[in-house]
Design a protein around this motif. Structure first.
Motif, PDB file in Angstrom:
ATOM      1  N   PRO A  93       0.829  -1.202   0.000  1.00 42.30           N
ATOM      2  CA  PRO A  93       0.000   0.000   0.000  1.00 42.30           C
ATOM      3  C   PRO A  93       0.872   1.263   0.000  1.00 42.30           C
ATOM      4  N   LEU A  94       0.437   2.272  -0.731  1.00 45.79           N
ATOM      5  CA  LEU A  94       1.217   3.511  -0.849  1.00 45.79           C
ATOM      6  C   LEU A  94       1.485   4.136   0.517  1.00 45.79           C
ATOM      7  N   ALA A  95       0.537   3.952   1.453  1.00 40.72           N
ATOM      8  CA  ALA A  95       0.703   4.530   2.793  1.00 40.72           C
ATOM      9  C   ALA A  95       1.980   4.029   3.471  1.00 40.72           C
ATOM     10  N   GLU A  96       2.495   2.874   2.999  1.00 38.89           N
ATOM     11  CA  GLU A  96       3.718   2.330   3.616  1.00 38.89           C
ATOM     12  C   GLU A  96       4.992   2.918   3.031  1.00 38.89           C
ATOM     13  N   LEU A  97       4.834   3.784   2.028  1.00 36.60           N
ATOM     14  CA  LEU A  97       6.021   4.428   1.455  1.00 36.60           C
ATOM     15  C   LEU A  97       6.399   5.605   2.347  1.00 36.60           C
ATOM     16  N   ASP A  98       7.591   5.491   2.918  1.00 33.56           N
ATOM     17  CA  ASP A  98       8.051   6.446   3.908  1.00 33.56           C
ATOM     18  C   ASP A  98       8.477   7.752   3.218  1.00 33.56           C
ATOM     19  N   PRO A  99       7.820   8.893   3.491  1.00 35.06           N
ATOM     20  CA  PRO A  99       8.217  10.143   2.825  1.00 35.06           C
ATOM     21  C   PRO A  99       9.710  10.464   2.902  1.00 35.06           C
ATOM     22  N   PRO A 100      10.426  10.138   4.013  1.00 32.13           N
ATOM     23  CA  PRO A 100      11.871  10.424   4.002  1.00 32.13           C
ATOM     24  C   PRO A 100      12.624   9.738   2.861  1.00 32.13           C
ATOM     25  N   ARG A 101      12.028   8.662   2.282  1.00 32.04           N
ATOM     26  CA  ARG A 101      12.695   8.027   1.130  1.00 32.04           C
ATOM     27  C   ARG A 101      12.620   8.912  -0.105  1.00 32.04           C
ATOM     28  N   LEU A 102      11.800   9.973  -0.019  1.00 33.02           N
ATOM     29  CA  LEU A 102      11.591  10.843  -1.172  1.00 33.02           C
ATOM     30  C   LEU A 102      12.191  12.230  -0.913  1.00 33.02           C
ATOM     31  N   ALA A 103      13.433  12.264  -0.467  1.00 28.91           N
ATOM     32  CA  ALA A 103      14.083  13.546  -0.186  1.00 28.91           C
ATOM     33  C   ALA A 103      14.045  14.417  -1.443  1.00 28.91           C
ATOM     34  N   PRO A 104      13.586  15.673  -1.318  1.00 28.90           N
ATOM     35  CA  PRO A 104      13.362  16.492  -2.513  1.00 28.90           C
ATOM     36  C   PRO A 104      14.616  16.723  -3.351  1.00 28.90           C
ATOM     37  N   GLU A 105      15.801  16.734  -2.725  1.00 25.83           N
ATOM     38  CA  GLU A 105      17.010  17.005  -3.519  1.00 25.83           C
ATOM     39  C   GLU A 105      17.566  15.730  -4.162  1.00 25.83           C
ATOM     40  N   ARG A 106      17.013  14.582  -3.772  1.00 31.45           N
ATOM     41  CA  ARG A 106      17.546  13.317  -4.308  1.00 31.45           C
ATOM     42  C   ARG A 106      16.522  12.527  -5.110  1.00 31.45           C
ATOM     43  N   THR A 107      15.311  13.080  -5.300  1.00 28.35           N
ATOM     44  CA  THR A 107      14.264  12.333  -6.009  1.00 28.35           C
ATOM     45  C   THR A 107      13.872  13.060  -7.287  1.00 28.35           C
ATOM     46  N   ALA A 108      13.631  12.296  -8.347  1.00 30.66           N
ATOM     47  CA  ALA A 108      13.110  12.834  -9.608  1.00 30.66           C
ATOM     48  C   ALA A 108      11.690  12.291  -9.766  1.00 30.66           C
ATOM     49  N   PHE A 109      10.725  13.190  -9.877  1.00 35.07           N
ATOM     50  CA  PHE A 109       9.325  12.768  -9.949  1.00 35.07           C
ATOM     51  C   PHE A 109       8.834  12.716 -11.391  1.00 35.07           C
ATOM     52  N   PHE A 110       8.311  11.557 -11.780  1.00 30.15           N
ATOM     53  CA  PHE A 110       7.716  11.371 -13.100  1.00 30.15           C
ATOM     54  C   PHE A 110       6.278  10.921 -12.900  1.00 30.15           C
ATOM     55  N   LEU A 111       5.357  11.649 -13.509  1.00 29.14           N
ATOM     56  CA  LEU A 111       3.937  11.364 -13.269  1.00 29.14           C
ATOM     57  C   LEU A 111       3.170  11.248 -14.569  1.00 29.14           C
ATOM     58  N   ASP A 112       2.363  10.212 -14.651  1.00 34.72           N
ATOM     59  CA  ASP A 112       1.404  10.079 -15.742  1.00 34.72           C
ATOM     60  C   ASP A 112       0.320  11.140 -15.511  1.00 34.72           C
ATOM     61  N   PHE A 113      -0.484  11.417 -16.507  1.00 34.49           N
ATOM     62  CA  PHE A 113      -1.481  12.487 -16.359  1.00 34.49           C
ATOM     63  C   PHE A 113      -2.910  11.932 -16.194  1.00 34.49           C
ATOM     64  N   ASP A 114      -3.492  11.376 -17.278  1.00 33.96           N
ATOM     65  CA  ASP A 114      -4.886  10.910 -17.218  1.00 33.96           C
ATOM     66  C   ASP A 114      -5.017   9.700 -16.302  1.00 33.96           C
ATOM     67  N   GLY A 115      -5.960   9.754 -15.383  1.00 30.18           N
ATOM     68  CA  GLY A 115      -6.189   8.617 -14.496  1.00 30.18           C
ATOM     69  C   GLY A 115      -5.237   8.601 -13.304  1.00 30.18           C
ATOM     70  N   THR A 116      -4.254   9.514 -13.305  1.00 28.37           N
ATOM     71  CA  THR A 116      -3.281   9.597 -12.215  1.00 28.37           C
ATOM     72  C   THR A 116      -3.392  10.957 -11.528  1.00 28.37           C
ATOM     73  N   LEU A 117      -3.421  12.027 -12.333  1.00 29.15           N
ATOM     74  CA  LEU A 117      -3.598  13.388 -11.800  1.00 29.15           C
ATOM     75  C   LEU A 117      -4.972  13.944 -12.154  1.00 29.15           C
ATOM     76  N   ALA A 118      -5.469  13.572 -13.331  1.00 30.93           N
ATOM     77  CA  ALA A 118      -6.743  14.112 -13.821  1.00 30.93           C
ATOM     78  C   ALA A 118      -7.742  12.986 -14.054  1.00 30.93           C
ATOM     79  N   ASP A 119      -9.026  13.281 -13.751  1.00 29.98           N
ATOM     80  CA  ASP A 119     -10.081  12.293 -13.966  1.00 29.98           C
ATOM     81  C   ASP A 119     -10.351  12.109 -15.456  1.00 29.98           C
ATOM     82  N   PHE A 120     -10.777  10.914 -15.816  1.00 29.75           N
ATOM     83  CA  PHE A 120     -11.167  10.652 -17.200  1.00 29.75           C
ATOM     84  C   PHE A 120     -12.463  11.379 -17.532  1.00 29.75           C
ATOM     85  N   ASN A 121     -12.667  11.612 -18.823  1.00 32.66           N
ATOM     86  CA  ASN A 121     -13.919  12.180 -19.297  1.00 32.66           C
ATOM     87  C   ASN A 121     -14.232  11.497 -20.620  1.00 32.66           C
ATOM     88  N   GLU A 122     -15.518  11.359 -20.944  1.00 30.10           N
ATOM     89  CA  GLU A 122     -15.871  10.721 -22.220  1.00 30.10           C
ATOM     90  C   GLU A 122     -15.216  11.457 -23.385  1.00 30.10           C
TER      91      GLU A 122
END
Ligand SMILES: [Mg+2]
Length: 265
Positions: A8-37
Motif C-alpha cells: 500500500p502507498l501509505a507504507e512508502l516512507d516520505p523520508p525516502r523521497l528527499a526532494p534534492e535526491r528524487t526525480a518525480f515522473f507522473l502520468d497524467f490521465d487517471g493519475t492526476l486528472a479524472d477521465f472524461n468521455e
C-alpha cells in the motif's frame, strides 16, 4: 508483471523521497486528472496544479509529466504551470531547458491507419479518432460495447502494416509510429539536469505504464500503480483520489522542508 502484490502507498516512507535526491515522473490521465468521455474536456483540478508547483519548487524542477497526450495538450491543461513533459508515449520530449525533441516517425503507415479509422468512427457515433504527432488514437469511452469491433479494426490495421506499434490503454487503442516508449523518455530525462543522479519515482494508472514500472525495478526507483490491476509496480494507491491526496500531502511536506532548510542556510 509480478505475482507479488504491491505494498500500500501509505507504507512508502516520505523520508525516502528527499526532494534534492528524487526525480518525480507522473502520468497524467487517471493519475492526476479524472477521465472524461471527451478527452479534450479533461482538466487538472486546482489542488493538483498546486501540488505539481510545490513539488517542482521543492525539487529544483525535477518533476516531469509522462503522458500519452501530446505536449501541447499537457501544456494547455497545466497552464500557467509549465514543466518538462514527455508526450505521445515517449515520441516527443521537452526537457528542463525547454528543448523539444520529436522522434522520427514514418508518415505513410499513420496516414493508412487514419484512412481506415475515420470512416469506421463516422459509422459509430461516439467513437473518437484523435490525431497526435506520430500517432493516431481510437477512443471508445462513450461506446465501450464496441470494444470488440474496435479491436478487429485495430487488427486489420496492424495486419496491413507491421510498422505501427499498438498500445491498448483504458478505453483507447493507439497506433504509434516509432518505438520510443514512456520508459525511454524517463531514462532520457535521467541523463540530464536536474534529474541526473536522482532516484526516480513514477506513478501511473494504465497498462501503458507497465514498461516504466519494470524500468523502475531495474533502476531501483520507486513505482506506484494507481488503482486496481496486475502490475509490476512496488506500491499501489487504491485509486486516483487516494493518490492525489497522498501527493498533495507529500508536496506540502517537501515544500515546507525545503523552505525551512533554505531559511537555515
Ligand atoms: Mg494514465
Amino acid at each position: 508483471m509480478t505475482a507479488e502484490d504491491p505494498q500500500p502507498l501509505a507504507e512508502l516512507d516520505p523520508p525516502r523521497l528527499a526532494p534534492e535526491r528524487t526525480a518525480f515522473f507522473l502520468d497524467f490521465d487517471g493519475t492526476l486528472a479524472d477521465f472524461n468521455e471527451d478527452p479534450s474536456a479533461v482538466f487538472l483540478p486546482e489542488r493538483e496544479r498546486r501540488s505539481l508547483g510545490q513539488l517542482a519548487e521543492a525539487t529544483g524542477g525535477a518533476v516531469a509529466i509522462i503522458s500519452g497526450r501530446a505536449i501541447a495538450d499537457i501544456d494547455r491543461m497545466l497552464a500557467p504551470l509549465k514543466v518538462p513533459v514527455a508526450g505521445v508515449h515517449g515520441l516527443e520530449r521537452r526537457n528542463a531547458s525547454g528543448k523539444t525533441v520529436h522522434a522520427d516517425v514514418p508518415e505513410a503507415p499513420l496516414a493508412a491507419a487514419r484512412t481506415r479509422l475515420q470512416p469506421f468512427a463516422r459509422l459509430h457515433p461516439g467513437l473518437l479518432v484523435e490525431e497526435k504527432p506520430g500517432s493516431v488514437a481510437l477512443h471508445f469511452r462513450s461506446r465501450p460495447e464496441l470494444e470488440p469491433q474496435c479491436l478487429e479494426v485495430a487488427r486489420s490495421i496492424t495486419d496491413a502494416d507491421e510498422g505501427l506499434h499498438v498500445l491498448h490503454g483504458k478505453m483507447v487503442i493507439e497506433f504509434k509510429a516509432g518505438h520510443a516508449t514512456k520508459a525511454d523518455a524517463v531514462a532520457a530525462f535521467l541523463e540530464e539536469e536536474p534529474f541526473r543522479g536522482r532516484k526516480p519515482f513514477f506513478a501511473g494508472d494504465d497498462s501503458t505504464d507497465e514498461d516504466v514500472f519494470v524500468r523502475m525495478l531495474e533502476m531501483k526507483g520507486i513505482s506506484v500503480k494507481v488503482g486496481p490491476g496486475l502490475t509490476a509496480a512496488a506500491y499501489r494507491a487504491g485509486g486516483i483520489d487516494a493518490f492525489r491526496d497522498w501527493l498533495a500531502s507529500l508536496a506540502r511536506q517537501l515544500n515546507h522542508t525545503e523552505r525551512s532548510t533554505a531559511a537555515r542556510a
